[in-house]
Design a protein around this motif. Structure first.
Motif, PDB file in Angstrom:
ATOM      1  N   ASP A 199       0.850  -1.181   0.000  1.00  0.00           N
ATOM      2  CA  ASP A 199       0.000   0.000   0.000  1.00  0.00           C
ATOM      3  C   ASP A 199       0.894   1.244   0.000  1.00  0.00           C
ATOM      4  OD1 ASP A 199      -2.641  -0.981  -0.039  1.00  0.00           O
ATOM      5  OD2 ASP A 199      -2.545  -1.476   2.099  1.00  0.00           O
ATOM      6  N   PRO A 200       0.325   2.432  -0.326  1.00  0.00           N
ATOM      7  CA  PRO A 200       1.124   3.653  -0.220  1.00  0.00           C
ATOM      8  C   PRO A 200       1.768   3.769   1.166  1.00  0.00           C
ATOM      9  CG  PRO A 200      -0.939   4.108  -1.334  1.00  0.00           C
ATOM     10  CD  PRO A 200      -1.029   2.684  -0.853  1.00  0.00           C
ATOM     11  N   PHE A 201       3.020   4.164   1.179  1.00  0.00           N
ATOM     12  CA  PHE A 201       3.790   4.215   2.416  1.00  0.00           C
ATOM     13  C   PHE A 201       4.303   5.632   2.644  1.00  0.00           C
ATOM     14  CE2 PHE A 201       6.388   2.671  -1.100  1.00  0.00           C
ATOM     15  CZ  PHE A 201       7.456   3.556  -1.106  1.00  0.00           C
ATOM     16  N   PRO A 202       4.734   5.970   3.860  1.00  0.00           N
ATOM     17  CA  PRO A 202       5.245   7.324   4.124  1.00  0.00           C
ATOM     18  C   PRO A 202       6.374   7.687   3.173  1.00  0.00           C
ATOM     19  CG  PRO A 202       4.930   6.137   6.186  1.00  0.00           C
ATOM     20  CD  PRO A 202       4.705   5.134   5.092  1.00  0.00           C
ATOM     21  N   GLY A 203       6.211   8.806   2.488  1.00  0.00           N
ATOM     22  CA  GLY A 203       7.221   9.275   1.559  1.00  0.00           C
ATOM     23  C   GLY A 203       7.122   8.677   0.171  1.00  0.00           C
ATOM     24  N   ALA A 204       6.100   7.844  -0.084  1.00  0.00           N
ATOM     25  CA  ALA A 204       5.984   7.188  -1.386  1.00  0.00           C
ATOM     26  C   ALA A 204       5.864   8.223  -2.502  1.00  0.00           C
ATOM     27  CB  ALA A 204       4.779   6.259  -1.401  1.00  0.00           C
ATOM     28  N   PRO A 205       6.581   8.043  -3.609  1.00  0.00           N
ATOM     29  CA  PRO A 205       6.570   9.019  -4.700  1.00  0.00           C
ATOM     30  C   PRO A 205       5.357   8.828  -5.608  1.00  0.00           C
ATOM     31  CG  PRO A 205       7.991   7.205  -5.294  1.00  0.00           C
ATOM     32  CD  PRO A 205       7.477   6.897  -3.913  1.00  0.00           C
ATOM     33  N   ASP A 206       5.022   9.860  -6.368  1.00  0.00           N
ATOM     34  CA  ASP A 206       3.961   9.710  -7.362  1.00  0.00           C
ATOM     35  C   ASP A 206       4.535   9.450  -8.751  1.00  0.00           C
ATOM     36  OD1 ASP A 206       5.031  12.164  -7.953  1.00  0.00           O
ATOM     37  OD2 ASP A 206       3.179  13.301  -7.662  1.00  0.00           O
ATOM     38  N   THR A 207       5.847   9.297  -8.820  1.00  0.00           N
ATOM     39  CA  THR A 207       6.555   8.981 -10.059  1.00  0.00           C
ATOM     40  C   THR A 207       7.382   7.724  -9.828  1.00  0.00           C
ATOM     41  OG1 THR A 207       6.788  11.346 -10.502  1.00  0.00           O
ATOM     42  CG2 THR A 207       8.190   9.866 -11.783  1.00  0.00           C
ATOM     43  N   PRO A 226      20.049  -2.035 -10.803  1.00  0.00           N
ATOM     44  CA  PRO A 226      18.959  -1.064 -10.922  1.00  0.00           C
ATOM     45  C   PRO A 226      17.674  -1.616 -10.290  1.00  0.00           C
ATOM     46  CG  PRO A 226      20.053  -1.396 -13.041  1.00  0.00           C
ATOM     47  CD  PRO A 226      20.538  -2.482 -12.116  1.00  0.00           C
ATOM     48  N   ILE A 227      17.017  -0.790  -9.496  1.00  0.00           N
ATOM     49  CA  ILE A 227      15.764  -1.163  -8.823  1.00  0.00           C
ATOM     50  C   ILE A 227      14.709  -0.111  -9.135  1.00  0.00           C
ATOM     51  CG2 ILE A 227      14.637  -1.442  -6.563  1.00  0.00           C
ATOM     52  CD1 ILE A 227      17.097  -2.638  -5.482  1.00  0.00           C
ATOM     53  N   PHE A 228      13.468  -0.564  -9.226  1.00  0.00           N
ATOM     54  CA  PHE A 228      12.349   0.336  -9.451  1.00  0.00           C
ATOM     55  C   PHE A 228      11.456   0.395  -8.219  1.00  0.00           C
ATOM     56  CE2 PHE A 228      13.406  -1.451 -13.618  1.00  0.00           C
ATOM     57  CZ  PHE A 228      13.364  -0.357 -14.462  1.00  0.00           C
ATOM     58  N   VAL A 229      10.943   1.578  -7.948  1.00  0.00           N
ATOM     59  CA  VAL A 229       9.786   1.740  -7.069  1.00  0.00           C
ATOM     60  C   VAL A 229       8.662   2.212  -7.981  1.00  0.00           C
ATOM     61  CG1 VAL A 229       8.783   2.994  -5.127  1.00  0.00           C
ATOM     62  CG2 VAL A 229      11.177   2.288  -5.040  1.00  0.00           C
ATOM     63  N   PHE A 230       7.716   1.309  -8.270  1.00  0.00           N
ATOM     64  CA  PHE A 230       6.681   1.577  -9.272  1.00  0.00           C
ATOM     65  C   PHE A 230       5.367   1.995  -8.626  1.00  0.00           C
ATOM     66  CE2 PHE A 230       9.096  -2.167 -10.712  1.00  0.00           C
ATOM     67  CZ  PHE A 230       9.424  -1.870 -12.015  1.00  0.00           C
ATOM     68  N   PRO A 231       4.841   3.162  -8.916  1.00  0.00           N
ATOM     69  CA  PRO A 231       3.414   3.372  -8.634  1.00  0.00           C
ATOM     70  C   PRO A 231       2.602   2.457  -9.570  1.00  0.00           C
ATOM     71  CG  PRO A 231       4.561   5.462  -8.929  1.00  0.00           C
ATOM     72  CD  PRO A 231       5.496   4.390  -9.404  1.00  0.00           C
ATOM     73  N   TRP A 232       1.654   1.715  -8.981  1.00  0.00           N
ATOM     74  CA  TRP A 232       0.914   0.725  -9.774  1.00  0.00           C
ATOM     75  C   TRP A 232      -0.488   0.548  -9.210  1.00  0.00           C
ATOM     76  CZ3 TRP A 232      -0.364  -4.552  -8.267  1.00  0.00           C
ATOM     77  CH2 TRP A 232      -0.901  -5.307  -9.320  1.00  0.00           C
TER      78      TRP A 232
END
Length: 558
Positions: free
Chosen positions: A252-260, A272-278
């Motif tokens: 779920d959305p977490f503290p500081g989660a980006p919108d990009t 290389p690692i991704f943090v994906f909004p999905w």
């Protein structure tokens, strides 16, 4: 019922394809579009293997520039461009921020140079030019991103396919529309080997046990990570698959989660690692590990989950993520070529090759490698080779311009406007139907209009309708409840992996599809069992255990 069809010895098709993942389905579609008689077999559902475990990116191949694989970059850029045109309902623009930190193995200047080269290669087919982002802008626009050692960033445009499963379903629909037969829950028990020729397949219906054979002029082994298993004991062959394990976690959305989407370098190993909004949540991924275990029991291990969470916590100091925050995980094996002695799995080619086993075994081809983005190009190459083996004159490939079934309209934006205006559903539910089904969203509404009981909402989180369950089975090849939940209506990819709606969907099948109560209970139990490989938090909680209950600390079932 599965769709097993017995074939007599005199019934010879042009092409038998083993594997109904995205590559096998794409091959069937291309070959059928060029007039070949095609049969595809898979021991499970379409797209139920590696195709549903990817990072859900349709990417232009930026990562491949550092290996100087310009051919694959060019192919990836072209295929991304074509998918935006032929499947606009499934593919979306997806900006990514690439931060540069002191100590990275890839200096910011090198990444900027790579982006410049990429933009040049993508000229006329890009999604927007990359641009540098200074530290002060990063601090203002992405204030939760760690600034310790930050030296700047770049904003890069790529593409995402949020529902990769639907990409497979639409390939299935189009292949069938073109005349191909796709037989799911049909296992290959052996190749028909006659002297120096492979003449087709021995098969067995997984559910009924019925045996049969498919005689074919050409057989294509497109089983992904399982290609060696198909050949083992059947023909003499070197090892072909050297796939690596990739795992992701969903939160779920977490503290500081980006919108990009943030695309950054891991401190632990430089990967290389991704943090994906999905889909209103976040996906973290992925790992890239050598794997020699059971291909049917691939599960994200504790160490992988800890790695992804630790790297995300480092880049987003407010996150403080723990394993208890993981809703579920997914792991799969990339179908990469076997490469002996490789020290860095990232150096293994992500391209594809088509191996012709002639002259020792005429009529047999094996597909090695391939990835989600380039499935269409792979299929074109395979069909070209099939035509050569058949001794037929070249026939033009039409899939570069042929729309997917959900995009079969002369004006997609106009269809979207009309659908949203005319739909009796709320805006969010209507947009969800468009994203999953494209123009076929109208078919869902038509079914609900014909039988008002099919307008029932079967999943509160997504707003999915009973009509979708019926369409999944009657028109989209679903056989089991898991097929419906995980690979058709996709409520199985929500926060609790559809556990709260499984019984409701099974009841729809009882009322409208002829299931009895015994089958409904068995399907729900089988669905819950299939979910265990995803280690869902909701299932662990229901069982009274912690996160990942039912798994050992390597992510395997005990």
């Amino acid at each position: 019922m599965s769709q097993h069809v017995p074939f007599g010895e005199t019934d010879v098709v042009d092409l038998a394809v083993i594997g109904a993942g995205i590559n096998g389905l794409a091959i069937a579609r291309d070959a059928a579009a060029r007039g070949l008689r095609v049969v595809v077999v898979d021991r499970a559902d379409v797209g139920s293997g590696t195709s549903s475990t990817s990072s859900r990116l349709i990417h232009g191949g930026l990562k491949y520039l550092e290996r100087y694989d310009f051919t694959l970059v060019h192919e990836s850029i072209r295929e991304r461009h074509l998918l935006f045109r032929t499947a606009p309902h499934l593919i979306r623009d997806y900006p990514m921020l690439i931060p540069f930190y002191e100590g990275n193995t890839r200096p910011g200047a090198l990444i900027r140079l790579g982006l410049l080269a990429f933009d040049t290669m993508a000229l006329g087919r890009g999604r927007g030019l990359s641009r540098g982002v200074p530290v002060r802008t990063v601090a203002r626009r992405w204030p939760t991103l760690s600034r310790e050692g930050l030296r700047g960033a770049a904003l890069f445009h790529d593409a995402q396919v949020p529902w990769a499963e639907r990409l497979c379903v639409e390939l299935l629909l189009d292949a069938r529309r073109l005349g191909a037969r796709v037989l799911t829950y049909t296992s290959v028990t052996g190749l028909i080997v006659e002297s120096d020729r492979v003449a087709g397949l021995h098969t067995e219906d997984v559910r009924s046990g019925e045996r049969g054979e498919i005689r074919a002029a050409v057989t294509v082994n497109a089983a992904g990570p399982w290609i060696d298993r198909i050949l083992d004991g059947q023909i003499e062959s070197r090892r072909l698959n050297g796939g690596t394990k990739g795992s992701h976690v969903v939160l779920d959305p977490f503290p500081g989660a980006p919108d990009t989407c943030i695309f950054f370098e891991a401190a632990a190993d430089g990967r290389p690692i991704f943090v994906f909004p999905w889909q209103g949540r976040y996906m973290l991924g992925s790992t890239d590990l050598t794997y020699e275990g059971d291909l049917d029991e691939v599960v994200a291990g504790d160490a992988e989950i800890d790695y992804l969470l630790a790297e995300t916590n480092r880049i987003f100091p407010q996150a403080n993520l723990t394993p208890a925050d993981v809703l579920w995980s997914v792991a799969g094996i990339r179908p990469l070529p076997y490469t002996a002695g490789v020290s860095d799995n990232a150096k293994i080619s992500r391209g594809h090759t088509v191996l012709n086993h002639a002259p020792a075994y005429r009529g047999l081809l094996t597909v090695i490698g391939g990835k989600l983005t380039t499935h269409r190009a792979l299929a074109e190459d395979v069909t070209d080779e099939v035509l050569r083996v058949l001794g037929k004159r070249p026939r033009p490939c039409v899939t570069r311009t042929r729309p997917f079934p959900g995009a079969d309209t002369s004006d997609w934006p106009e269809f979207v406007r009309d659908f949203l205006r005319e739909s009796p559903l709320d805006g969010a539910s209507s947009r969800r139907l468009l994203q999953l089904y494209g123009v076929r969203a109208r078919r869902v509404l038509d079914l609900a209009a014909e039988d008002p009981s099919l307008a029932e909402v079967v999943d509160k989180e997504t707003g999915a309708l009973a009509a979708e369950v019926v369409m999944a089975v009657c028109e989209e090849g679903a056989v089991t409840l898991a097929d419906v939940m995980l690979r058709r209506i996709l409520v199985g990819l929500n926060g609790d992996m559809g556990l709260s709606s499984a019984a409701t969907c099974a009841d729809v099948a009882v009322r409208h599809l002829g299931w009895d109560e015994g089958r409904a209970r068995a399907e729900v139990a089988a669905y819950e069992n299939e979910l265990r490989r995803h280690r869902p938090r909701a299932l662990a909680a229901a069982a009274g255990g912690g996160a990942g209950a039912g798994m050992d600390n390597d992510g395997r079932r005990p």
